[in-house]
Design a protein around this motif. Sequence first.
Motif, PDB file in Angstrom:
ATOM      1  N   HIS A 198       0.831  -1.205   0.000  1.00 28.15           N
ATOM      2  CA  HIS A 198       0.000   0.000   0.000  1.00 28.15           C
ATOM      3  C   HIS A 198       0.865   1.255   0.000  1.00 28.15           C
ATOM      4  O   HIS A 198       0.566   2.221  -0.710  1.00 28.15           O
ATOM      5  CB  HIS A 198      -0.963   0.015   1.193  1.00 28.15           C
ATOM      6  N   LYS A 199       1.963   1.253   0.773  1.00 27.86           N
ATOM      7  CA  LYS A 199       2.852   2.416   0.800  1.00 27.86           C
ATOM      8  C   LYS A 199       3.448   2.671  -0.580  1.00 27.86           C
ATOM      9  O   LYS A 199       3.628   3.816  -0.985  1.00 27.86           O
ATOM     10  CB  LYS A 199       3.955   2.223   1.838  1.00 27.86           C
TER      11      LYS A 199
ATOM     12  N   VAL B 108       0.790   4.444  -2.635  1.00 29.97           N
ATOM     13  CA  VAL B 108       0.679   5.849  -2.223  1.00 29.97           C
ATOM     14  C   VAL B 108       1.843   6.649  -2.793  1.00 29.97           C
ATOM     15  O   VAL B 108       1.663   7.753  -3.324  1.00 29.97           O
ATOM     16  CB  VAL B 108       0.611   5.971  -0.684  1.00 29.97           C
TER      17      VAL B 108
ATOM     18  N   VAL C 277     -10.218   6.334   4.734  1.00 30.81           N
ATOM     19  CA  VAL C 277      -8.892   6.251   5.339  1.00 30.81           C
ATOM     20  C   VAL C 277      -7.872   5.552   4.443  1.00 30.81           C
ATOM     21  O   VAL C 277      -6.674   5.742   4.605  1.00 30.81           O
ATOM     22  CB  VAL C 277      -8.931   5.547   6.722  1.00 30.81           C
ATOM     23  N   LYS C 278      -8.343   4.752   3.491  1.00 30.27           N
ATOM     24  CA  LYS C 278      -7.401   4.017   2.650  1.00 30.27           C
ATOM     25  C   LYS C 278      -8.085   3.591   1.361  1.00 30.27           C
ATOM     26  O   LYS C 278      -9.259   3.231   1.364  1.00 30.27           O
ATOM     27  CB  LYS C 278      -6.909   2.779   3.398  1.00 30.27           C
TER      28      LYS C 278
ATOM     29  N   LEU D 189      -7.556   0.797  -1.641  1.00 30.95           N
ATOM     30  CA  LEU D 189      -6.841  -0.454  -1.914  1.00 30.95           C
ATOM     31  C   LEU D 189      -7.195  -0.965  -3.309  1.00 30.95           C
ATOM     32  O   LEU D 189      -8.231  -1.592  -3.503  1.00 30.95           O
ATOM     33  CB  LEU D 189      -7.208  -1.506  -0.858  1.00 30.95           C
TER      34      LEU D 189
ATOM     35  N   ASN E  79     -16.737  -0.600   4.302  1.00 31.40           N
ATOM     36  CA  ASN E  79     -15.984  -0.605   3.053  1.00 31.40           C
ATOM     37  C   ASN E  79     -16.924  -0.348   1.889  1.00 31.40           C
ATOM     38  O   ASN E  79     -18.079  -0.759   1.931  1.00 31.40           O
ATOM     39  CB  ASN E  79     -15.330  -1.967   2.792  1.00 31.40           C
TER      40      ASN E  79
ATOM     41  N   GLN F  29      -6.851   8.270  -4.325  1.00 32.50           N
ATOM     42  CA  GLN F  29      -5.643   8.381  -3.497  1.00 32.50           C
ATOM     43  C   GLN F  29      -5.093   9.800  -3.551  1.00 32.50           C
ATOM     44  O   GLN F  29      -4.605  10.314  -2.552  1.00 32.50           O
ATOM     45  CB  GLN F  29      -4.580   7.368  -3.936  1.00 32.50           C
TER      46      GLN F  29
ATOM     47  N   LEU G 146      -6.925  11.785  -1.085  1.00 28.65           N
ATOM     48  CA  LEU G 146      -6.442  11.466   0.265  1.00 28.65           C
ATOM     49  C   LEU G 146      -5.083  12.108   0.518  1.00 28.65           C
ATOM     50  O   LEU G 146      -4.847  12.648   1.597  1.00 28.65           O
ATOM     51  CB  LEU G 146      -6.352   9.954   0.473  1.00 28.65           C
ATOM     52  N   ASN G 147      -4.183  12.056  -0.458  1.00 30.61           N
ATOM     53  CA  ASN G 147      -2.879  12.696  -0.307  1.00 30.61           C
ATOM     54  C   ASN G 147      -3.049  14.192  -0.079  1.00 30.61           C
ATOM     55  O   ASN G 147      -2.312  14.787   0.704  1.00 30.61           O
ATOM     56  CB  ASN G 147      -2.003  12.467  -1.550  1.00 30.61           C
TER      57      ASN G 147
END
Length: 150
Positions: A2-3, A6, A75-76, A78, A110, A129, A132-133
Motif C-alpha cells: 500500500h505504501k 501511495v 482512510v485508505k 486499496l 468498506n 488516493q 487522500l494525499n
Amino acid sequence: AHKAFVAKVAALSDADRKMHLQGAMKGTAMLKYSSRGRAVAVMFFRLSEDAETLNWAHAASPEDLKYGLMLETVVKVLPGAALARGSFAGAGPDSKPARRLVVLMTADQNLEVEALSEAHMEMWSVALQHVLNGRAGAAVAFDGAPATHR
C-alpha cells in the motif's frame, strides 16, 4: 504494497493526476458489491467537482446520484489484486481481481467495487488516493497555488 501505491500516486506528474481526477469527475460505471461480497448492480460513479464526495446511481439513470460518501471518511484506497482484499465472496467467474477497488472508511465500513476495465480501475484508484494525499498536505489544485488559495 500500500505504501508503494501511495508513493506511486505522489510521484505522478500534475498532468497525470489531473487527467485521472478529471476522469473521475466525469464518472464511469462500476460493479458495486454488497457488504456480504455479492455483486449488487452496475452503478455509475462520479467524483464531485470539489473532490469531497463520491456519488453513485444505478447505471440506467446516471444523473440520479442519490447515493454518496464523503471522502473525509475514507482512510485508505486499496486497488488491484494485491491490495483489494475485500469480501468479494459472491464474485462470479468473470470477476477480474485486477479491476477490484476497496475504499476503507472510518466507520468500519468498506465500499467494494469492480471497475469495468483496468484503465478505469487505475483512474479511480489514482484519483481517490490523490484526494487522500491532498488531505495529508499535498495540494489537490493544479494551478500552482496551494489548495487553500484556490
